[in-house]
Design an enzyme around this catalytic site. Structure first.
Site, short mmCIF file in Angstrom:
data_model
loop_
_atom_site.label_atom_id
_atom_site.label_comp_id
_atom_site.label_asym_id
_atom_site.label_seq_id
_atom_site.Cartn_x
_atom_site.Cartn_y
_atom_site.Cartn_z
N ARG A 209 -29.07 -9.38 39.60
CA ARG A 209 -28.97 -7.98 40.02
C ARG A 209 -29.26 -7.09 38.83
NH1 ARG A 209 -23.25 -7.44 43.05
NH2 ARG A 209 -23.17 -5.56 41.77
N LYS B 281 -14.58 -10.95 44.00
CA LYS B 281 -14.21 -10.35 45.30
C LYS B 281 -15.14 -10.83 46.42
CE LYS B 281 -14.59 -5.96 44.12
NZ LYS B 281 -15.03 -6.04 42.71
N ARG C 195 -20.05 -0.49 33.92
CA ARG C 195 -19.31 -0.76 35.16
C ARG C 195 -17.84 -1.07 34.87
NH1 ARG C 195 -22.53 -5.35 37.78
NH2 ARG C 195 -21.12 -5.14 39.53
N ARG D 220 -12.69 2.53 45.63
CA ARG D 220 -12.83 2.32 44.19
C ARG D 220 -12.33 3.52 43.41
NH1 ARG D 220 -17.49 -1.62 44.53
NH2 ARG D 220 -17.87 -2.39 42.46
N ARG E 242 -24.31 -14.70 37.11
CA ARG E 242 -24.39 -14.45 38.55
C ARG E 242 -25.84 -14.26 38.99
NH1 ARG E 242 -20.27 -10.22 41.10
NH2 ARG E 242 -21.51 -8.60 40.10
#
Ligand code: AMP
Length: 210
Positions: A156, A13, A167, A88, A123
């Site tokens: 992160r 996203k 998540r 969300r 990531r």
């Protein structure tokens, strides 16, 4: 044009939001980035959000709804915006409606769980400016260094594998029902995430333009 980007964590996203900003000249609003900045600056909101975000849970609805209300009232949103990571939950989507915000399209990026887990593990984000990179798909010019500001690239905390599972569970339980919510409103466009970022971007642009 008022847009929403929907998708699992790691669906791309944020990357697609950057492409949309460049092409359509509208601001991207990422609740995740706003929350991370608040945590870094130890603001009152950041302190409230920290334990949720770091354990892979969603931050309570009233907190994120407050963030969005404030942000959408700013001048740069008057000609359109792209929401990345909001809403969300169904109550968040309902709150957006109750604010009188008209959404033109919801672009849902579909990626399966296994791909998400692989992608998130690679990531990296800039510790200074929050720009996002990937060890395979979006390499910085210099290993470990941000192309834009020279900051250090780090993982992160909520991208660590133990948290990613939580998540994903939250996504399936609370966020996925939004597909049905917006499909009933006739504004949901689903795009299948491709291996190459540019291929997904082409599909996203097509969904926005059609
Ligand atoms: P993101 O960068 O969009 O993956 O967001 C990172 C984290 O911020 C999420 O795992 C949540 O803890 C929190 N967050 C971001 N957006 C929302 C939202 N709309 N509702 C609740 N929590 C959010």
């Amino acid at each position: 044009m008022n847009l929403i980007l929907l998708g699992a964590p790691g669906a791309g996203k944020g990357t697609q939001a950057e492409k949309i900003v460049e092409k359509y000249n509208i601001p991207a609003i990422s609740t995740g980035n706003i929350i991370r900045a608040a945590i870094k600056n130890s603001t009152e909101m950041g302190l409230k959000a920290k334990s949720f975000t770091e354990s892979g849970q969603l931050v309570p609805d009233d907190v994120v709804i407050g963030i969005i209300k404030e942000r959408l009232a700013e001048n740069d949103c008057q000609a359109g915006f792209i929401l990345d990571g909001f809403p969300r939950t169904i109550p968040q989507a309902q709150a957006l409606k109750d604010m009188g915000v008209n959404i033109d399209k919801v672009i849902n990026i579909e990626v399966d769980d296994e791909t998400v887990i692989n992608r998130i593990s690679g990531r990296r984000v800039c510790a200074k400016c929050s720009n996002s990179y990937h060890l395979i798909y979006k390499k910085p010019k210099l290993d470990g260094v941000c192309d834009s500001c020279g900051g250090e690239l780090v993982q992160r905390k909520d991208d660590e594998s133990a948290t990613v599972k939580a998540r994903l569970d939250e996504y399936h339980r609370l966020t996925e029902p939004l597909k049905d919510f917006y499909s009933k409103e006739g504004i949901l466009k689903t795009v299948y995430g491709q291996e190459k970022v540019s291929d997904t971007t082409a599909l996203v642009f097509q969904a926005i333009d059609e």
